[in-house]
Design an enzyme around this catalytic site. Structure first.
Site, mmCIF file in Angstrom:
data_model
loop_
_atom_site.group_PDB
_atom_site.id
_atom_site.type_symbol
_atom_site.label_atom_id
_atom_site.label_comp_id
_atom_site.label_asym_id
_atom_site.label_seq_id
_atom_site.Cartn_x
_atom_site.Cartn_y
_atom_site.Cartn_z
ATOM 1 N N HIS A 1 0.814 -1.212 0.000
ATOM 2 C CA HIS A 1 0.000 0.000 0.000
ATOM 3 C C HIS A 1 0.850 1.265 0.000
ATOM 4 O O HIS A 1 0.321 2.362 -0.183
ATOM 5 C CB HIS A 1 -0.945 0.013 1.203
ATOM 6 C CG HIS A 1 -2.026 -1.019 1.095
ATOM 7 N ND1 HIS A 1 -2.927 -1.070 0.055
ATOM 8 C CD2 HIS A 1 -2.346 -2.075 1.886
ATOM 9 C CE1 HIS A 1 -3.753 -2.096 0.216
ATOM 10 N NE2 HIS A 1 -3.422 -2.727 1.309
ATOM 11 N N GLU B 1 -5.350 -11.780 7.846
ATOM 12 C CA GLU B 1 -6.180 -10.571 7.816
ATOM 13 C C GLU B 1 -7.515 -10.797 7.127
ATOM 14 O O GLU B 1 -8.144 -9.850 6.671
ATOM 15 C CB GLU B 1 -5.394 -9.406 7.185
ATOM 16 C CG GLU B 1 -4.739 -9.706 5.838
ATOM 17 C CD GLU B 1 -3.967 -8.517 5.260
ATOM 18 O OE1 GLU B 1 -4.107 -7.381 5.740
ATOM 19 O OE2 GLU B 1 -3.224 -8.741 4.284
ATOM 20 N N ASP C 1 -8.047 -4.841 7.308
ATOM 21 C CA ASP C 1 -8.672 -5.851 6.442
ATOM 22 C C ASP C 1 -9.443 -6.857 7.276
ATOM 23 O O ASP C 1 -10.514 -7.324 6.861
ATOM 24 C CB ASP C 1 -7.608 -6.554 5.582
ATOM 25 C CG ASP C 1 -7.229 -5.718 4.373
ATOM 26 O OD1 ASP C 1 -8.123 -5.110 3.771
ATOM 27 O OD2 ASP C 1 -6.029 -5.662 4.044
#
Ligand code: 3PY
Ligand code: MG
Length: 238
Positions: free
Chosen positions: A40, A134, A160
């Protein structure tokens, strides 16, 4: 270079902005490790090498969160000299085993041999393979994921995890349902003797998750720190 520790309440930094100066700055603060986030974060492979070199210069060990559970992504991070990888969205023992295999050359694994930077850095410890739990699928498969050989640690992605369980992101701030969910990851990891870490959106989260049994934490990204500090200083100046 310090040994990479993922236990004993180690606290890591998290980098999402490309640039060796910020990487060196964060490496110099005293964190137990610095993780470069390629999933990310805004960091491509060309930016990754100078960042890892800058972190190495501070003596702090580095991890890379790779873009995906793909051998090429894992191999590129390790070839550039990361001490280990954090692999996102690992949902089954087969996926965990694939992540480990991508970290090791044959016969243990299937990592391709290409000693560029690792060649001139010389003999180094085996890379650490950390898989992210996650999703609800990963939580269900966790007992079998924990049986995978040479898996070094589990890392929880709290956002998540919340979204996948149908909870809002603010569930991370506290509440019994979310804490039960976290407990269903932390408990089995501790019983299996595996280090278990978690991303923390704030120091308060880090303290709370540590009290719940996490053995290591990674603190909010340098981008968030910079923006928060900038907004605070601007507000104080008005
Ligand atoms: C998550 O919270 O899902 C993460 O992956 C943290 O970086
Ligand atoms: Mg995530």
């Amino acid at each position: 270079m310090d040994t990479l520790r993922l236990a004993d309440d180690a606290v890591g930094a998290w980098l999402q902005l490309p640039g060796s100066a910020t990487a060196e700055l964060m490496g110099s603060v005293g964190f137990d490790f610095v993780c470069v986030d390629q999933q990310h974060g805004l960091i491509g492979d060309d930016a990754l090498l100078p960042m890892l070199q800058a972190i190495d210069a501070t003596g702090t060990p580095s991890l890379v969160r790779v873009t995906a559970n793909e051998p090429a992504a894992i191999g590129r991070a390790l070839d550039r000299g990361a001490a280990g990888v954090i692999v996102p969205l690992v949902d089954s023992p087969e996926e965990a085993d694939a992540a480990v295999a991508a970290c090791y050359h044959p016969p243990r694994g299937s990592r391709s041999y290409g000693p560029t930077r690792t060649g001139w850095l010389g003999e180094r410890p085996d890379p650490l393979c950390v898989v992210m739990v996650e999703t609800t699928a990963a939580v269900a498969a966790l007992p079998r994921i924990l049986e995978v050989d040479d898996l070094d640690a589990v890392f929880i992605g709290p956002s998540d995890l919340a979204l996948g369980a149908g909870m809002p992101l603010r569930a991370q701030d506290g509440g019994p349902a979310y804490e039960d969910l976290l407990g269903s990851i932390i408990g089995p990891c501790r019983e299996a003797g595996r280090p278990v870490g978690i991303y923390c959106a704030s120091p308060a989260h880090a303290r709370r998750f540590r009290d719940m049994g996490c053995t290591f934490t990674a603190l909010m990204s340098e981008a968030t720190m910079l923006r928060t500090a900038a907004a605070t200083h601007l507000a104080d100046s008005r």
